[in-house]
Design a protein around this motif. Structure first.
Motif, PDB file in Angstrom:
ATOM      1  N   VAL A 123      38.360  53.072  33.223  1.00 34.20           N
ATOM      2  CA  VAL A 123      39.304  52.015  32.875  1.00 34.20           C
ATOM      3  C   VAL A 123      38.902  50.791  33.697  1.00 34.20           C
ATOM      4  O   VAL A 123      38.719  50.892  34.915  1.00 34.20           O
ATOM      5  CB  VAL A 123      40.756  52.422  33.188  1.00 34.20           C
ATOM      6  N   LEU A 124      38.716  49.638  33.016  1.00 34.52           N
ATOM      7  CA  LEU A 124      38.272  48.422  33.701  1.00 34.52           C
ATOM      8  C   LEU A 124      39.487  47.536  33.955  1.00 34.52           C
ATOM      9  O   LEU A 124      40.006  46.906  33.031  1.00 34.52           O
ATOM     10  CB  LEU A 124      37.226  47.690  32.849  1.00 34.52           C
ATOM     11  N   GLU A 125      39.941  47.502  35.215  1.00 31.70           N
ATOM     12  CA  GLU A 125      41.167  46.782  35.545  1.00 31.70           C
ATOM     13  C   GLU A 125      40.868  45.566  36.406  1.00 31.70           C
ATOM     14  O   GLU A 125      40.094  45.653  37.355  1.00 31.70           O
ATOM     15  CB  GLU A 125      42.134  47.719  36.289  1.00 31.70           C
ATOM     16  N   GLY A 126      41.497  44.429  36.058  1.00 36.64           N
ATOM     17  CA  GLY A 126      41.268  43.226  36.858  1.00 36.64           C
ATOM     18  C   GLY A 126      41.639  41.940  36.149  1.00 36.64           C
ATOM     19  O   GLY A 126      41.953  40.946  36.778  1.00 36.64           O
ATOM     20  N   VAL A 142      26.189  47.708  32.000  1.00 35.55           N
ATOM     21  CA  VAL A 142      27.040  46.629  32.491  1.00 35.55           C
ATOM     22  C   VAL A 142      27.817  46.041  31.322  1.00 35.55           C
ATOM     23  O   VAL A 142      27.307  45.973  30.196  1.00 35.55           O
ATOM     24  CB  VAL A 142      26.172  45.530  33.160  1.00 35.55           C
ATOM     25  N   VAL A 143      29.075  45.634  31.581  1.00 30.05           N
ATOM     26  CA  VAL A 143      29.947  45.092  30.532  1.00 30.05           C
ATOM     27  C   VAL A 143      30.343  43.658  30.870  1.00 30.05           C
ATOM     28  O   VAL A 143      30.591  43.331  32.040  1.00 30.05           O
ATOM     29  CB  VAL A 143      31.222  45.974  30.400  1.00 30.05           C
ATOM     30  N   ASP A 159      30.781  52.767  37.644  1.00 33.44           N
ATOM     31  CA  ASP A 159      31.910  53.035  38.552  1.00 33.44           C
ATOM     32  C   ASP A 159      33.115  52.127  38.296  1.00 33.44           C
ATOM     33  O   ASP A 159      34.068  52.121  39.067  1.00 33.44           O
ATOM     34  CB  ASP A 159      31.463  52.934  40.013  1.00 33.44           C
ATOM     35  N   ALA A 160      33.074  51.335  37.209  1.00 29.68           N
ATOM     36  CA  ALA A 160      34.205  50.497  36.782  1.00 29.68           C
ATOM     37  C   ALA A 160      34.514  49.335  37.733  1.00 29.68           C
ATOM     38  O   ALA A 160      35.558  48.703  37.622  1.00 29.68           O
ATOM     39  CB  ALA A 160      35.474  51.333  36.564  1.00 29.68           C
ATOM     40  N   SER A 161      33.596  49.063  38.684  1.00 29.43           N
ATOM     41  CA  SER A 161      33.865  47.945  39.595  1.00 29.43           C
ATOM     42  C   SER A 161      33.550  46.618  38.905  1.00 29.43           C
ATOM     43  O   SER A 161      32.637  46.531  38.091  1.00 29.43           O
ATOM     44  CB  SER A 161      33.016  48.086  40.861  1.00 29.43           C
TER      45      SER A 161
END
Length: 386
Positions: A123-126, A142-143, A159-161
Motif C-alpha cells: 500500500v503506497l501511503e503519503g 518504481v512507481v 518496500d512501498a517507500s
C-alpha cells in the motif's frame, strides 16, 4: 456495436441486448437468445433479425450486422479482481515484466498487487486527498503518481517507500508521462501547466507549457525526422536526458490539443476539437489519437494537423482513455464501453462486463488487457480467448 447483459457462458438460458449505431443513422436494436449449453460447454446462441452470430466459444462471441457492414467480437473477462479496492478505481498500470499492477481509487488508496491473481503486495501511503494517476517506470520497480494534493511522488514498488516528492504545481496533477528510461518525467495539472522534472535531484527543470486551462492528459513520443520541432531559446540543462527529438502532447479542457517540442518548448501545432480533450496518445512518430468529452476520437497526422485523418465516434460518452496497441489502439468510454481497433481485423473487439459504469483506464501486457472501472473492479481479459 454494443451488447448488454452478455457475460460469456454461464447462464443456460438468457437474453442479451444488441444495438448497432451507424454514424448519422438511426440505431438498430436486436437481441441474443441462449438456447442452452451444448455438449462442448459452449452456449448455443441465436440472434434476432438483422444480426448474425458468426462464431462463439466460452469467452467470446462474434456478431455481425450485415446491413450496416458492422462486425464486433465481444470478449468476456478471463478473471475479475474485486478485493483490491472498495470504490471506483481511477487509474491502473501493469509493470513491464507483467508481474505487478498498481492502481488508485476514490477510496483514497494506491496499491500494488500481483497481476496474476490480484493479491495485495504493497500500500503506497503519503498523498493527501485522492491519487489521480499512477504508472510504473520502465524498470517495473518504481512507481510515479500524481495527486489532487498537487504533488508528484516516486515510490519503490519493493518496500512501498516514497523516495521523491516533487512540489511546484498549484493544482491537482491529472496525468504524467515518463521520458525514455525515466531520468526525467512530465506532469500535467489543473493549474494549466505542464512541467518537466529531474528525478535524480527531485527538482523542476522547467514549465514546458502554461496554457491557462486544465491539462487533462499528457503524452510524450519520439518524432519522425520530417517533423520540425524548433530549437530551444536557451541551452537545455545537462540534467535533461532524452528530451531531444521528442514531442509533448497536451489534452486540454478548453477544447484544444497542443503539441510542442519537449526540448525546444516550441509549438508544433494547436488543434481545436468539438469539446474538452480528456486523453491522448501517440501511435507512431507522426500519428496520434486524442479523445474528447463528447465521444470523439480524433486521429491526427502531425505533418498535416489541420484536418483529422479520421474521427471515430461510437457514442456521445466521454472518451476516458486511449492506448496504442499493436497495429491499432484500445479506447474506453464513460458508458462502460471498451474496444480494440486493429488494422488487420475487419471487426472491433469489445471488452464486456462494465455494462454502464465508466472504464477509466486500460493497461496491457502481451496478450493480457487490464481495465479499471467505477464499479471498483479490475478486469483482466485474455486475447488468446478469442
Amino acid at each position: 456495436m454494443k451488447a448488454q447483459n452478455w457475460n460469456g457462458g454461464g447462464k443456460d438460458e438468457g437474453e442479451a441486448w444488441l444495438s448497432c449505431h451507424p454514424p448519422g443513422k438511426p440505431t438498430l436494436y436486436g437481441s441474443l437468445t441462449c438456447q442452452g449449453i451444448g455438449q462442448d460447454g459452449i452456449p448455443e446462441v441465436t440472434a434476432s433479425e438483422g444480426f448474425i452470430v458468426n462464431e462463439i466459444n466460452k469467452k467470446s462471441i462474434h456478431i455481425s450486422c450485415p446491413k450496416e457492414n458492422a462486425s464486433s467480437k465481444f470478449l468476456a473477462p478471463y478473471t475479475t479482481f474485486s478485493r483490491i479496492h472498495s470504490k471506483s478505481i481511477t487509474c491502473l498500470d501493469i509493470s513491464s515484466g507483467g508481474g505487478l499492477g498498481v492502481s488508485s481509487s476514490t477510496d483514497g488508496s494506491m496499491k500494488i498487487w500481483q497481476a496474476s491473481n490480484g493479491e495485495l503486495r504493497r500500500v503506497l501511503e503519503g498523498h493527501v486527498f485522492d491519487v489521480n494517476c499512477c504508472r510504473f517506470f520502465p524498470s517495473g520497480l518504481v512507481v510515479l503518481s500524481g495527486g489532487m494534493d498537487a504533488q508528484l511522488k516516486i515510490w519503490s514498488a519493493e518496500d512501498a517507500s516514497c523516495v521523491v516528492t516533487f512540489k511546484g504545481h498549484k493544482g491537482g496533477i491529472l496525468d504524467t508521462a515518463i521520458v525514455d528510461r525515466g531520468r526525467n518525467v512530465v506532469s500535467g495539472s489543473r493549474d494549466g501547466t505542464a512541467r518537466l522534472w529531474d528525478c535524480g535531484r527531485s527538482s523542476c527543470l522547467g514549465v514546458i507549457a502554461d496554457c491557462g486551462s486544465s491539462i487533462n492528459g499528457v503524452a510524450v513520443g519520439a518524432a519522425d525526422n520530417s517533423i520540425n520541432l524548433g530549437s530551444p531559446e536557451q541551452m537545455p540543462s545537462e540534467r535533461e536526458v532524452g528530451t531531444e527529438s521528442k514531442m509533448l502532447l497536451l489534452a486540454r479542457e478548453d477544447k484544444k490539443l497542443q503539441c510542442l517540442g519537449l526540448q525546444s518548448r516550441q509549438p508544433v501545432f494547436l488543434f481545436v476539437g468539438s469539446d474538452a480533450f480528456n486523453c491522448c496518445t501517440f501511435l507512431s512518430g507522426f500519428l496520434l489519437l486524442a479523445g474528447t468529452q463528447d465521444g470523439n476520437i480524433y486521429q491526427l497526422d502531425v505533418r498535416s494537423p489541420r484536418a483529422p485523418v479520421q474521427v471515430i465516434h461510437r457514442s456521445g460518452a466521454p472518451v476516458l482513455s486511449l492506448l496504442s496497441f499493436r497495429d491499432g489502439f484500445i479506447a474506453s468510454q464513460g458508458d462502460g464501453s471498451c474496444f480494440i481497433v486493429q488494422q488487420d481485423l475487419d471487426y472491433v473487439i469489445e471488452l464486456t462486463g462494465a455494462d454502464c459504469d465508466p472504464v477509466f483506464k486500460v493497461a496491457t501486457w502481451e496478450k493480457q488487457i487490464y481495465t479499471c472501472c467505477r464499479d471498483g473492479l479490475v478486469r483482466r481479459y485474455q486475447l488468446s480467448d478469442l
